[in-house]
Every structure is written in structure tokens, then in C-alpha cells.
Motif scaffolding. Structure first.
Motif, PDB file in Angstrom:
ATOM      1  N   LEU A 474     -21.528  16.261  23.257  1.00 49.45           N
ATOM      2  CA  LEU A 474     -22.021  17.293  24.628  1.00 49.45           C
ATOM      3  C   LEU A 474     -23.438  16.716  24.967  1.00 49.45           C
ATOM      4  O   LEU A 474     -24.446  16.756  24.138  1.00 49.45           O
ATOM      5  CB  LEU A 474     -21.717  18.451  24.466  1.00 49.45           C
ATOM      6  N   SER A 475     -23.580  16.419  26.308  1.00 46.86           N
ATOM      7  CA  SER A 475     -24.863  15.951  26.688  1.00 46.86           C
ATOM      8  C   SER A 475     -25.849  17.108  27.047  1.00 46.86           C
ATOM      9  O   SER A 475     -25.464  18.081  27.771  1.00 46.86           O
ATOM     10  CB  SER A 475     -24.632  15.155  27.898  1.00 46.86           C
ATOM     11  N   PRO A 476     -27.291  16.891  26.717  1.00 46.74           N
ATOM     12  CA  PRO A 476     -28.151  17.977  27.219  1.00 46.74           C
ATOM     13  C   PRO A 476     -28.244  18.078  28.728  1.00 46.74           C
ATOM     14  O   PRO A 476     -28.986  19.311  28.939  1.00 46.74           O
ATOM     15  CB  PRO A 476     -29.318  17.484  26.415  1.00 46.74           C
ATOM     16  N   GLY A 477     -27.952  16.993  29.260  1.00 47.45           N
ATOM     17  CA  GLY A 477     -28.500  17.475  30.756  1.00 47.45           C
ATOM     18  C   GLY A 477     -26.986  16.485  31.638  1.00 47.45           C
ATOM     19  O   GLY A 477     -26.315  16.114  31.038  1.00 47.45           O
ATOM     20  N   ASP A 478     -27.593  16.663  32.822  1.00 49.73           N
ATOM     21  CA  ASP A 478     -26.407  16.036  33.750  1.00 49.73           C
ATOM     22  C   ASP A 478     -26.292  14.742  33.631  1.00 49.73           C
ATOM     23  O   ASP A 478     -27.426  13.788  33.798  1.00 49.73           O
ATOM     24  CB  ASP A 478     -26.710  16.336  35.228  1.00 49.73           C
ATOM     25  N   PRO A 479     -25.222  13.919  33.306  1.00 55.75           N
ATOM     26  CA  PRO A 479     -25.013  12.344  33.253  1.00 55.75           C
ATOM     27  C   PRO A 479     -25.485  11.636  34.508  1.00 55.75           C
ATOM     28  O   PRO A 479     -25.756  10.513  34.346  1.00 55.75           O
ATOM     29  CB  PRO A 479     -23.699  12.059  32.685  1.00 55.75           C
ATOM     30  N   ALA A 480     -25.403  12.444  35.687  1.00 55.64           N
ATOM     31  CA  ALA A 480     -25.607  12.004  36.692  1.00 55.64           C
ATOM     32  C   ALA A 480     -27.015  11.627  37.047  1.00 55.64           C
ATOM     33  O   ALA A 480     -27.544  10.862  38.075  1.00 55.64           O
ATOM     34  CB  ALA A 480     -24.983  12.768  37.966  1.00 55.64           C
ATOM     35  N   ALA A 481     -27.930  12.121  36.235  1.00 55.72           N
ATOM     36  CA  ALA A 481     -29.338  11.996  36.237  1.00 55.72           C
ATOM     37  C   ALA A 481     -29.862  10.632  36.094  1.00 55.72           C
ATOM     38  O   ALA A 481     -30.942  10.181  36.591  1.00 55.72           O
ATOM     39  CB  ALA A 481     -30.005  12.841  35.342  1.00 55.72           C
ATOM     40  N   GLY A 482     -29.060   9.802  35.732  1.00 58.56           N
ATOM     41  CA  GLY A 482     -29.376   8.254  35.715  1.00 58.56           C
ATOM     42  C   GLY A 482     -30.145   7.882  34.278  1.00 58.56           C
ATOM     43  O   GLY A 482     -29.406   7.657  33.680  1.00 58.56           O
ATOM     44  N   THR A 483     -31.326   7.611  34.732  1.00 57.11           N
ATOM     45  CA  THR A 483     -32.015   6.899  33.429  1.00 57.11           C
ATOM     46  C   THR A 483     -32.013   7.518  32.101  1.00 57.11           C
ATOM     47  O   THR A 483     -31.660   6.857  30.964  1.00 57.11           O
ATOM     48  CB  THR A 483     -33.553   6.570  33.869  1.00 57.11           C
ATOM     49  N   PRO A 484     -32.251   8.800  32.089  1.00 52.90           N
ATOM     50  CA  PRO A 484     -32.227   9.399  30.757  1.00 52.90           C
ATOM     51  C   PRO A 484     -30.565   9.293  30.096  1.00 52.90           C
ATOM     52  O   PRO A 484     -30.626   9.333  28.971  1.00 52.90           O
ATOM     53  CB  PRO A 484     -32.662  10.735  31.127  1.00 52.90           C
ATOM     54  N   LEU A 492     -27.666   6.289  21.270  1.00 54.08           N
ATOM     55  CA  LEU A 492     -26.605   6.717  20.288  1.00 54.08           C
ATOM     56  C   LEU A 492     -25.715   5.585  19.911  1.00 54.08           C
ATOM     57  O   LEU A 492     -25.178   5.423  18.990  1.00 54.08           O
ATOM     58  CB  LEU A 492     -25.801   7.903  21.078  1.00 54.08           C
ATOM     59  N   ALA A 493     -25.476   4.716  20.851  1.00 49.06           N
ATOM     60  CA  ALA A 493     -24.794   3.458  20.490  1.00 49.06           C
ATOM     61  C   ALA A 493     -25.385   2.601  19.276  1.00 49.06           C
ATOM     62  O   ALA A 493     -24.900   1.879  18.704  1.00 49.06           O
ATOM     63  CB  ALA A 493     -24.675   2.342  21.618  1.00 49.06           C
ATOM     64  N   GLU A 494     -26.868   2.524  19.273  1.00 50.99           N
ATOM     65  CA  GLU A 494     -27.574   2.020  18.078  1.00 50.99           C
ATOM     66  C   GLU A 494     -27.323   2.846  16.848  1.00 50.99           C
ATOM     67  O   GLU A 494     -27.186   2.322  15.822  1.00 50.99           O
ATOM     68  CB  GLU A 494     -28.999   2.102  18.507  1.00 50.99           C
ATOM     69  N   ARG A 495     -27.261   4.110  16.831  1.00 51.73           N
ATOM     70  CA  ARG A 495     -27.175   5.008  15.704  1.00 51.73           C
ATOM     71  C   ARG A 495     -25.710   5.351  15.298  1.00 51.73           C
ATOM     72  O   ARG A 495     -25.590   5.625  14.138  1.00 51.73           O
ATOM     73  CB  ARG A 495     -28.035   6.353  15.939  1.00 51.73           C
ATOM     74  N   LEU A 496     -25.053   5.302  16.194  1.00 50.27           N
ATOM     75  CA  LEU A 496     -23.468   5.701  16.006  1.00 50.27           C
ATOM     76  C   LEU A 496     -22.509   4.548  16.383  1.00 50.27           C
ATOM     77  O   LEU A 496     -21.693   4.870  17.263  1.00 50.27           O
ATOM     78  CB  LEU A 496     -23.059   7.312  16.428  1.00 50.27           C
ATOM     79  N   HIS A 497     -22.473   3.399  15.632  1.00 50.81           N
ATOM     80  CA  HIS A 497     -21.821   2.272  16.073  1.00 50.81           C
ATOM     81  C   HIS A 497     -20.065   2.689  16.167  1.00 50.81           C
ATOM     82  O   HIS A 497     -19.718   2.269  17.255  1.00 50.81           O
ATOM     83  CB  HIS A 497     -21.883   1.191  15.123  1.00 50.81           C
ATOM     84  N   HIS A 498     -19.931   3.184  15.083  1.00 47.23           N
ATOM     85  CA  HIS A 498     -18.260   3.449  15.170  1.00 47.23           C
ATOM     86  C   HIS A 498     -17.877   4.581  16.382  1.00 47.23           C
ATOM     87  O   HIS A 498     -16.916   4.195  17.129  1.00 47.23           O
ATOM     88  CB  HIS A 498     -17.845   4.087  13.775  1.00 47.23           C
ATOM     89  N   PRO A 499     -18.485   5.632  16.712  1.00 44.56           N
ATOM     90  CA  PRO A 499     -17.851   6.544  17.575  1.00 44.56           C
ATOM     91  C   PRO A 499     -18.311   5.824  19.087  1.00 44.56           C
ATOM     92  O   PRO A 499     -17.304   5.913  19.973  1.00 44.56           O
ATOM     93  CB  PRO A 499     -18.773   7.701  17.662  1.00 44.56           C
ATOM     94  N   MET A 513     -17.553  10.853  24.968  1.00 45.47           N
ATOM     95  CA  MET A 513     -18.883  11.333  24.995  1.00 45.47           C
ATOM     96  C   MET A 513     -19.688  11.455  26.223  1.00 45.47           C
ATOM     97  O   MET A 513     -18.967  11.387  27.313  1.00 45.47           O
ATOM     98  CB  MET A 513     -19.510   9.905  24.266  1.00 45.47           C
ATOM     99  N   ASN A 514     -20.689  11.983  26.199  1.00 42.83           N
ATOM    100  CA  ASN A 514     -21.578  12.302  27.369  1.00 42.83           C
ATOM    101  C   ASN A 514     -20.985  13.296  28.337  1.00 42.83           C
ATOM    102  O   ASN A 514     -21.218  13.607  29.329  1.00 42.83           O
ATOM    103  CB  ASN A 514     -21.797  11.032  28.036  1.00 42.83           C
ATOM    104  N   VAL A 515     -20.387  14.400  27.711  1.00 37.49           N
ATOM    105  CA  VAL A 515     -19.712  15.455  28.306  1.00 37.49           C
ATOM    106  C   VAL A 515     -20.962  16.623  28.606  1.00 37.49           C
ATOM    107  O   VAL A 515     -21.356  17.013  27.668  1.00 37.49           O
ATOM    108  CB  VAL A 515     -18.623  16.082  27.616  1.00 37.49           C
ATOM    109  N   ALA A 516     -21.010  16.795  30.035  1.00 41.05           N
ATOM    110  CA  ALA A 516     -22.129  17.722  30.307  1.00 41.05           C
ATOM    111  C   ALA A 516     -21.627  19.212  31.105  1.00 41.05           C
ATOM    112  O   ALA A 516     -22.425  19.945  31.555  1.00 41.05           O
ATOM    113  CB  ALA A 516     -23.103  17.271  31.195  1.00 41.05           C
ATOM    114  N   SER A 517     -20.312  19.280  31.115  1.00 38.95           N
ATOM    115  CA  SER A 517     -19.664  20.541  31.582  1.00 38.95           C
ATOM    116  C   SER A 517     -18.506  21.175  30.817  1.00 38.95           C
ATOM    117  O   SER A 517     -17.945  20.280  30.119  1.00 38.95           O
ATOM    118  CB  SER A 517     -19.191  20.086  33.168  1.00 38.95           C
ATOM    119  N   ARG A 518     -18.614  22.329  30.980  1.00 43.44           N
ATOM    120  CA  ARG A 518     -17.337  23.047  30.504  1.00 43.44           C
ATOM    121  C   ARG A 518     -15.963  22.602  30.596  1.00 43.44           C
ATOM    122  O   ARG A 518     -15.150  22.678  30.043  1.00 43.44           O
ATOM    123  CB  ARG A 518     -17.682  24.596  30.451  1.00 43.44           C
TER     124      ARG A 518
END
Length: 568
Positions: A474-484, A492-499, A513-518
Motif C-alpha cells: 500500500l502506497s503512502p500517497g497517490d500514485p498519480a502524483a508522478g515523481t515520488p 522497492l524494485a532495488e530492495r525487493l527483487h522477487h515481489p 503493488m502501489n495501491v493507494a485506495s481502499r
């Protein structure tokens, strides 16, 4: 009528198979380790209980002593599980039929303890046991599987007054029960001295409630014992303790062990533990001891209400009468920071972590407010005040309500604490291997996965690459925010290769991954949870395939056969 087949495994595999094939033609139930979900991990208490429940014990002995469980209350003399089964059959007054490989028989050298491990307890143990068996019993000698099978069937049929070789009518092939099905209402823990009192109490409420009892679960220390405890607790809807002076002594002997066991019971059932004051106990002392271990509800017999009546009322309130027939426990692990860990991460944030936090435009105070005393206090969606526990309960309620995708089953969440992985608690190692192998749900906070300690513990755990692990981050913010959003995906891709591979390359539907809404979370859970329950060990059996195999082998269908013969 029931027959228990006992022996070592690797050296007698072909002999066991031949005996089982012939025994299962008879009109009786045969109990064998092959019928356990994973017989290399079968709990000793379960084996000994099955021995006691049989009418006839059949023991096959060659030149291996076999696996020796840890020395403890169940095994003070350090005997092998095969010898313990033999002796329990004798203690229970069961008829014992003994078959030995002939002393001079040609036998693989690798399966003779006297040659592979001369002078060891195993080598001396099998010699001692064989010598005793020859003195105490009339022995059936064997050298090949076919003759052994015929001799065992003849002996069992004669002992049970069955016609030798009698065939039972074919039984329908039933779907094996799900290994995480809730089948008990109460798992009652007690001291060994209170066994009789616990049995009487269970029987007194047995017309309404399914109660199991154990005098050994509170002595759990090893990973194997912890796995057995976990399976016992997760098959029950609530857990209680029969409070007495002997139990107080047992709990106080090892406080760390006691807290670990009681915390496990609370986490899995989601209910406070029931304290039941034994009739012979000092009520005031028992209630005080219960409070020491965090047991807030105690049941005490009075002049107007008996103890069974009080237990019945408590179970009505805790469990309720409307128990689903097919309620399945779903292990869930929440990977999220506590408030203290959030302070640590945000207080020292720099580089990519600082860029991510700043990029989402979220004030540090609002981020910190999402985390509480425990990981379950995490509120994943900033616009809502509901904790992750409340969010998941609501989502699962929605999945259960239509009751279409789950084929008549109901899900019950059973939390597993990430702290047990973070603390490198080896006692829980087999427990987490078990749930990662047989289906579980992991819900992770992406910001928490930036915390080095949490990320390292997750990567080192069986959950990281578990084949039946459903994972959502779950993402801490809106994935549509772009850069962050892109930056956190990169980190996360660098730290969690398998997922990341499961999500981005393999397009695994059980990884999101990157889910930001219920709403997004609810939609994914609705699609993934039915698949999570259908772990590979629980594939639906094919009656046609089982029947053809039955005809080919000349055997009756069994639970083990149903697990092996599946559709597809």
C-alpha cells in the motif's frame, strides 16, 4: 475398527506401501503416517493419540531406530517415535502385532544403524528394542513386501475376526478437509495434573460445543512443537486455560515461553483468552494469576451457576451459535512500522527516502500519525482513521457476504505477528514456513519497507518468496502524483527483487503493488482471496481419477489418495 501401522519410513517404504494396499481392502480404517498432511512434521502427541484410538497396533521393525523427538515431558528417556508408539499401544492395552526383518536377511547397508552409526544411541537402541520384541512377542518374520503384506492381513483379520481378504464396498471419494478449517470451538490448555478435570469439563459442554484439551501445549519450546501448537490453535475459535495451582507453577517456570504461547493464542483467535478456575483451585489466587498473564475474563463456579454453565454462556458470547460449517482460517501478516520505528525513519530520513516523503507533499506529522503502538494500529489511508485490522475485516466481510467465489466457505483472518520475524525468533521458523507454503496474505506498507530493519527481516523470511503468498503493498500517497510514485517503485524494485518480478514481469495476479485506495484494495482482495485459500495441497480431488487408481492398485480411497489425485 481401526488399525495403526507403525514403522520407520525410509528403509521400509516399499513394505509399508504393500501392507497398506492389502489392509485397505479390509472393512476397517487404517491409520498411517502417509495420511498426515506432512508426515515428516507430524506432531508426536497426534501420533500417540492415534495409537490410543486404534483397536490393533501393527509394528514393522528392521535395523533402523528412527527419528528421536526432543527429550521432554512426552519423551523423557529419549526414545524414537517408533518405540514411543509401540509402548503407548501397550500402555493403552491395545493388541500388538509385531513383524521383524529376519536377522540374517540381505538388507541395504545404508539402512543399518549398526553399520552407518556404530556405537551411537540409535544403533544400541534398535538392538535393544529388537531383543525385547523377540522376548515379549510372537514374531512374524519377513524378507519381502509381498509375503509381509499377506502375513499382516491374515494376522489382523484373525485378530478382529474378519474373513481374510474380505473386501469392503467402495466408499465415495470425498474432498479432503482444508488444513486450516476451524473445527473446534475451544482449545483448553491445562496442567497434566488437571487432565481429568479438563476432560470432565469438555464432556459437560460437549453436546453443544466442540472442545479439545491439551496438557503439553503450554510446554512448547522447539520449532516442531510450536508448529503443532499453531495448528491446534488455528483449528479453534477461541482458547482457554484451566486455572489451578499446578498451572500457575507451569506458567511461572518459563515466563518467556508462557508469554510467547499466550500471545500466539490471542493473535490467532482474535479473542481474549478465557480463564476457567478449576473447581479445586483457590479462586482469589487463580484470578490474580490470570491477571498477571493478561487474562481479563475468568469463569468461577458459584452456588447458583456451575462451571459448565458459565463456560457455555461465555462461548455463546464469544463464539456464538451461528458457526459456519466451512470456516477457513486465513493467515495474514501486516508489515508496517510502529510509531517508534516511524520516528526513527523520519527523523533520519535523507536521500531517496527524504525525496519520497517530500515528493508526496505529506507533512511529517501526518505520516507519523499513521503509526501507533503496534503494527496493527497502522492506518493505511490518510483520509480514513480506520486501522489496517479494521480495513481488512471490512474487506473480508464483503468477500464472505456474496458467498459465491468462495464456494460455500467463509474466511476468518488469523493474524501472524511480523515481530516474530523481526526478532529472529527461531521457535516460529517452521510456523512461517508452513503458512508461506500453504497460503497466506501479506499486507505491507511501502513506506515501512524503506525502514532497513523491516526490509531486511522481510527479505530473510519465508514470506519473501513463498509460492502461495498473496502480497499487496500500500502506497503512502497517490500514485498519480508522478515523481515520488516512480521513485518509490524504483527503490522497492532495488530492495525487493522477487515481489517486483512477480508484479512487473510475471504479472502474478496474487501480487499487487502501489495501491493507494481502499476500493483498489477491496477489488484485489475479492479476486485474490479465493485463490489464496486454494493452495496447491488443497486442490480439488477428481473422483474419476481416484476410482481408476483405486481399481488399478486394489485399494480403498483414503484422505491421502484424495490429496494426490486432483483435477487438471
Amino acid at each position: 475398527m481401526r488399525v495403526y501401522l507403525s514403522s520407520t519410513v525410509s528403509d521400509l517404504e516399499k513394505y509399508r506401501a504393500a501392507v497398506l494396499a492389502r489392509l485397505r481392502r479390509l472393512p476397517l480404517d487404517v491409520i498411517a503416517m502417509e495420511d498426515y498432511a506432512a508426515f515428516d512434521e507430524r506432531p508426536l502427541e497426534k501420533c500417540l493419540t492415534d495409537v490410543e484410538s486404534c483397536d490393533v497396533y501393527v509394528g514393522l521393525f528392521a535395523f533402523r531406530y528412527g527419528y528421536v523427538p526432543d527429550v521432554g515431558p512426552q519423551n523423557p528417556d529419549g526414545r524414537s517415535i517408533t518405540e514411543l508408539e509401540y509402548r503407548r499401544a501397550g500402555e493403552a492395552g491395545r493388541r500388538r502385532l509385531i513383524f521383524l526383518v529376519e536377522d540374517g536377511a540381505s538388507w541395504p547397508m545404508g539402512h543399518v544403524d549398526a553399520l552407518t552409526a556404530p556405537g551411537t544411541p540409535e544403533a544400541t537402541g534398535i538392538k535393544r528394542l529388537r531383543d525385547e520384541l523377540k522376548k515379549v512377542h510372537g514374531i512374524g518374520w519377513f524378507t519381502n513386501p509381498g509375503d509381509l503384506a499377506a502375513d499382516v492381513v491374515s494376522a489382523v483379520a484373525a485378530d478382529l475376526h474378519l474373513p481374510p481378504g474380505a473386501m469392503a464396498p467402495p466408499r465415495p471419494v470425498a474432498e479432503p478437509p482444508h488444513p486450516r478449517k476451524l473445527v473446534h470451538d475451544l482449545h483448553l490448555l491445562h496442567a497434566p495434573k488437571d487432565r481429568e478435570a479438563a476432560t470432565r469439563l469438555a464432556a459437560a459442554v460437549g453436546a453443544m460445543w466442540n472442545v479439545t484439551t491439551s496438557s503439553t501445549d503450554l510446554l512448547t519450546t522447539t520449532p516442531q512443537e510450536m508448529l503443532a501448537l499453531d495448528r491446534a490453535v488455528t483449528s479453534a475459535r477461541t482458547v482457554g486455560l484451566l486455572l489451578s495451582a499446578p498451572l500457575t507453577t507451569m506458567l511461572g517456570e518459563n515466563p518467556d515461553r508462557t508469554r510467547r504461547i499466550l500471545d500466539l493464542a490471542r493473535a490467532r483467535t482474535g479473542h481474549p483468552l478465557l480463564g476457567i478456575v478449576a473447581p479445586h483451585a483457590d479462586t482469589e489466587v487463580a484470578v490474580s494469576d490470570a491477571a498477571r498473564w493478561g487474562i481479563t475474563e475468568t469463569l468461577v463456579e458459584s452456588a447458583t451457576r456451575t462451571l459448565p454453565n458459565r463456560l457455555h454462556a461465555a462461548l455463546l458470547q464469544t463464539v456464538g451459535l451461528q458457526r459456519p460449517d466451512h470456516e477457513i482460517g486465513l493467515p495474514v501478516v501486516v508489515v508496517a512500522m510502529t510509531g517508534t520505528e516511524a520516528d526513527d525513519l523520519l527523523g533520519t530520513a535523507s536521500g531517496q527516502v527524504r525525496d519520497i516523503v517530500d515528493g508526496f507533499g505529506l507533512p511529517p506529522e501526518s505520516i507519523r500519525a499513521r503509526y501507533g503502538t503496534t503494527r496493527a494500529d497502522w492506518t493505511p489511508f490518510g483520509t480514513e482513521s480506520r486501522t489496517i485490522t479494521q480495513v481488512l475485516e471490512t474487506a473480508v466481510s464483503g468477500v464472505n457476504h456474496p458467498d459465491l467465489l468462495l464456494r460455500g466457505r467463509k474466511i476468518r483472518l488469523q493474524p501472524y505477528l511480523f515481530d516474530d520475524l523481526l526478532s529472529y525468533d527461531l521457535a516460529h521458523s517452521l510456523v512461517f514456513q508452513d503458512v508461506s507454503r500453504n497460503g497466506c496474505l501479506v499486507v505491507a506498507d511501502e513506506l515501512s519497507l524503506l525502514h532497513p530493519d523491516l526490509a531486511e527481516a522481510f527479505r530473510a523470511s519465508p514470506l519473501y518468496e513463498g509460492p502461495q503468498v498473496s502480497l499487496i503493498t500500500l502506497s503512502p500517497g497517490d500514485p498519480a502524483a508522478g515523481t515520488p510514485h516512480e521513485l518509490i517503485r524504483q527503490v522497492l524494485a532495488e530492495r525487493l527483487h522477487h515481489p517486483h518480478h512477480r508484479f512487473g514481469d510475471a504479472l502474478d495476479p496474487l501480487c499487487e503493488m502501489n495501491v493507494a485506495s481502499r476500493r483498489h484494495l477491496d477489488r484485489w482482495l475479492r479476486a485474490s482471496l479465493p485463490q489464496t485459500l486454494d493452495a496447491y495441497r488443497n486442490a480439488r480431488p477428481s473422483a474419476d481419477k481416484a476410482r481408476r487408481l483405486e481399481e488399478e492398485l486394489g485399494t480403498r480411497p483414503s484422505g491421502a489418495m484424495a490429496r494426490l489425485v486432483t483435477e487438471g
